[in-house]
Scaffold this motif. Structure first.
Motif, PDB file in Angstrom:
ATOM      1  N   GLN A  85     -12.825  -2.893  -6.287  1.00  0.00           N
ATOM      2  CA  GLN A  85     -12.540  -3.151  -7.717  1.00  0.00           C
ATOM      3  C   GLN A  85     -11.360  -2.077  -8.281  1.00  0.00           C
ATOM      4  OE1 GLN A  85     -15.768  -2.418 -10.555  1.00  0.00           O
ATOM      5  NE2 GLN A  85     -14.450  -2.611 -12.183  1.00  0.00           N
ATOM      6  N   ASN A  86     -11.299  -0.925  -7.640  1.00  0.00           N
ATOM      7  CA  ASN A  86     -10.102  -0.128  -8.159  1.00  0.00           C
ATOM      8  C   ASN A  86      -8.683  -0.093  -7.041  1.00  0.00           C
ATOM      9  OD1 ASN A  86     -10.953   1.676 -10.689  1.00  0.00           O
ATOM     10  ND2 ASN A  86     -12.928   1.388  -9.236  1.00  0.00           N
ATOM     11  N   GLY A 110      -1.092  -3.829  -8.866  1.00  0.00           N
ATOM     12  CA  GLY A 110      -2.411  -4.630  -8.227  1.00  0.00           C
ATOM     13  C   GLY A 110      -2.289  -3.983  -6.674  1.00  0.00           C
ATOM     14  N   ASN A 111      -1.375  -2.993  -6.237  1.00  0.00           N
ATOM     15  CA  ASN A 111      -1.410  -2.808  -4.909  1.00  0.00           C
ATOM     16  C   ASN A 111      -2.142  -1.485  -4.543  1.00  0.00           C
ATOM     17  OD1 ASN A 111       1.088  -4.386  -4.795  1.00  0.00           O
ATOM     18  ND2 ASN A 111       2.223  -2.753  -5.609  1.00  0.00           N
ATOM     19  N   ILE A 112      -2.234  -1.417  -3.478  1.00  0.00           N
ATOM     20  CA  ILE A 112      -3.414  -0.572  -2.753  1.00  0.00           C
ATOM     21  C   ILE A 112      -2.950   0.970  -2.717  1.00  0.00           C
ATOM     22  CG2 ILE A 112      -4.894   0.195  -0.875  1.00  0.00           C
ATOM     23  CD1 ILE A 112      -4.989  -2.958  -0.209  1.00  0.00           C
ATOM     24  N   ILE A 113      -3.974   1.786  -3.189  1.00  0.00           N
ATOM     25  CA  ILE A 113      -3.424   3.412  -2.984  1.00  0.00           C
ATOM     26  C   ILE A 113      -4.515   3.713  -1.984  1.00  0.00           C
ATOM     27  CG2 ILE A 113      -3.342   5.449  -4.167  1.00  0.00           C
ATOM     28  CD1 ILE A 113      -1.179   3.526  -5.070  1.00  0.00           C
ATOM     29  N   ALA A 114      -3.996   4.464  -0.871  1.00  0.00           N
ATOM     30  CA  ALA A 114      -4.739   4.976   0.039  1.00  0.00           C
ATOM     31  C   ALA A 114      -4.480   6.607   0.506  1.00  0.00           C
ATOM     32  CB  ALA A 114      -4.643   4.232   1.444  1.00  0.00           C
ATOM     33  N   ALA A 115      -5.587   7.533   0.299  1.00  0.00           N
ATOM     34  CA  ALA A 115      -5.281   8.850   0.423  1.00  0.00           C
ATOM     35  C   ALA A 115      -6.288   9.368   1.472  1.00  0.00           C
ATOM     36  CB  ALA A 115      -5.473   9.517  -0.863  1.00  0.00           C
ATOM     37  N   VAL A 155       0.671  -1.153  -0.032  1.00  0.00           N
ATOM     38  CA  VAL A 155       0.098   0.303   0.098  1.00  0.00           C
ATOM     39  C   VAL A 155       1.045   1.177   0.197  1.00  0.00           C
ATOM     40  CG1 VAL A 155      -0.278   0.101   2.521  1.00  0.00           C
ATOM     41  CG2 VAL A 155      -1.811   1.273   1.236  1.00  0.00           C
ATOM     42  N   ILE A 156       0.353   2.110  -0.656  1.00  0.00           N
ATOM     43  CA  ILE A 156       0.974   3.499  -0.755  1.00  0.00           C
ATOM     44  C   ILE A 156       0.166   4.535  -0.092  1.00  0.00           C
ATOM     45  CG2 ILE A 156       1.858   5.501  -1.874  1.00  0.00           C
ATOM     46  CD1 ILE A 156       3.117   3.271  -3.836  1.00  0.00           C
ATOM     47  N   ILE A 157       0.555   5.242   0.857  1.00  0.00           N
ATOM     48  CA  ILE A 157      -0.203   6.346   1.652  1.00  0.00           C
ATOM     49  C   ILE A 157      -0.255   7.508   1.536  1.00  0.00           C
ATOM     50  CG2 ILE A 157      -1.377   6.470   3.942  1.00  0.00           C
ATOM     51  CD1 ILE A 157      -0.522   3.620   4.353  1.00  0.00           C
ATOM     52  N   LEU A 158      -1.115   8.328   1.178  1.00  0.00           N
ATOM     53  CA  LEU A 158      -0.865  10.051   1.456  1.00  0.00           C
ATOM     54  C   LEU A 158      -1.798  10.674   2.167  1.00  0.00           C
ATOM     55  CD1 LEU A 158      -1.343  10.450  -2.611  1.00  0.00           C
ATOM     56  CD2 LEU A 158       0.604  10.073  -1.398  1.00  0.00           C
ATOM     57  N   PRO A 159      -1.023  11.239   3.323  1.00  0.00           N
ATOM     58  CA  PRO A 159      -1.833  11.912   4.173  1.00  0.00           C
ATOM     59  C   PRO A 159      -2.523  13.090   3.412  1.00  0.00           C
ATOM     60  CG  PRO A 159       0.389  12.017   4.794  1.00  0.00           C
ATOM     61  CD  PRO A 159       0.171  11.030   3.623  1.00  0.00           C
TER      62      PRO A 159
END
Length: 191
Positions: free
Chosen positions: A145-146, A97-102, A67-71
């Motif tokens: 899905q995304n 296919g990794n998760i992006i979190a913001a 996962v890559i996370i953006l505060p």
């Protein structure tokens, strides 16, 4: 195998969102790396708190993370938006296919601005609602899905971190971390 999380930091990012996420993921046993989007490790956050990043962008650019996370934080989100190397890293992670979190301003100012997830349902800081094609009013939302997790702001940082834990590990792991906290009503405790 231990899950790997990358939290990007930028001058002006929201310290509550960054530190809460780093802390809760670490409690869950996730290996968290926090890195500056530039080559300067010292980050001055939106309220003047200084965080010393573990890494700089060049040290994490060729590494893979689950996962890559953006505060958020307005200035931090603008810096994320304007970093072409960061946008390329997000695109590569998503394609793998990794998760992006913001959270907060970052879903609108980074993910929407660059049209990274054109069909995804997302949430963000409520005042940015008009920037979204598909808006969700949830405190935190995972578009499976995304493979994108979004959240609304500093007070939803715990929700955000627990959702990342649930998706990376499972509900039991999220419940174990939640049990260590004194959660207010409205935050899923996973119990």
């Amino acid at each position: 195998m231990t899950k790997q999380a990358l939290v990007f930091l930028s001058n002006g990012c929201e310290e509550t969102e960054a530190v809460t996420t780093i802390d809760l993921l670490t409690r869950a046993g996730i290996n968290v790396t926090y890195a500056s989007i530039t080559e300067d490790r010292q980050i001055e956050c939106s309220r003047g708190v200084t965080i010393l990043a573990q890494k700089v962008f060049s040290e994490v650019n060729n590494l893979d993370f689950d996962v890559i996370i953006l505060p958020g934080g307005l200035k931090g989100a603008e810096n994320f938006r304007d970093s072409q190397q960061l946008i390329e890293k997000l695109k590569q992670a998503h394609q793998a296919g990794n998760i992006i979190a913001a959270i907060c301003a970052s879903p609108a100012m980074v993910l929407q601005h660059h049209n990274l997830f054109p069909d995804a349902y997302m949430t963000g800081y409520p005042e940015t609602r008009d920037a979204f094609k598909h808006w969700k009013s949830d405190r935190v939302y995972f578009d499976a899905q995304n493979r994108v997790i979004t959240s609304q702001g500093p007070a939803t940082s715990i929700d955000f971190a627990l959702k990342i834990i649930e998706i990376l590990l499972d509900k039991k792991a999220a419940a174990q971390v939640a049990a260590q906290l004194v959660l207010p009503q409205g935050i899923a405790s996973y119990q």
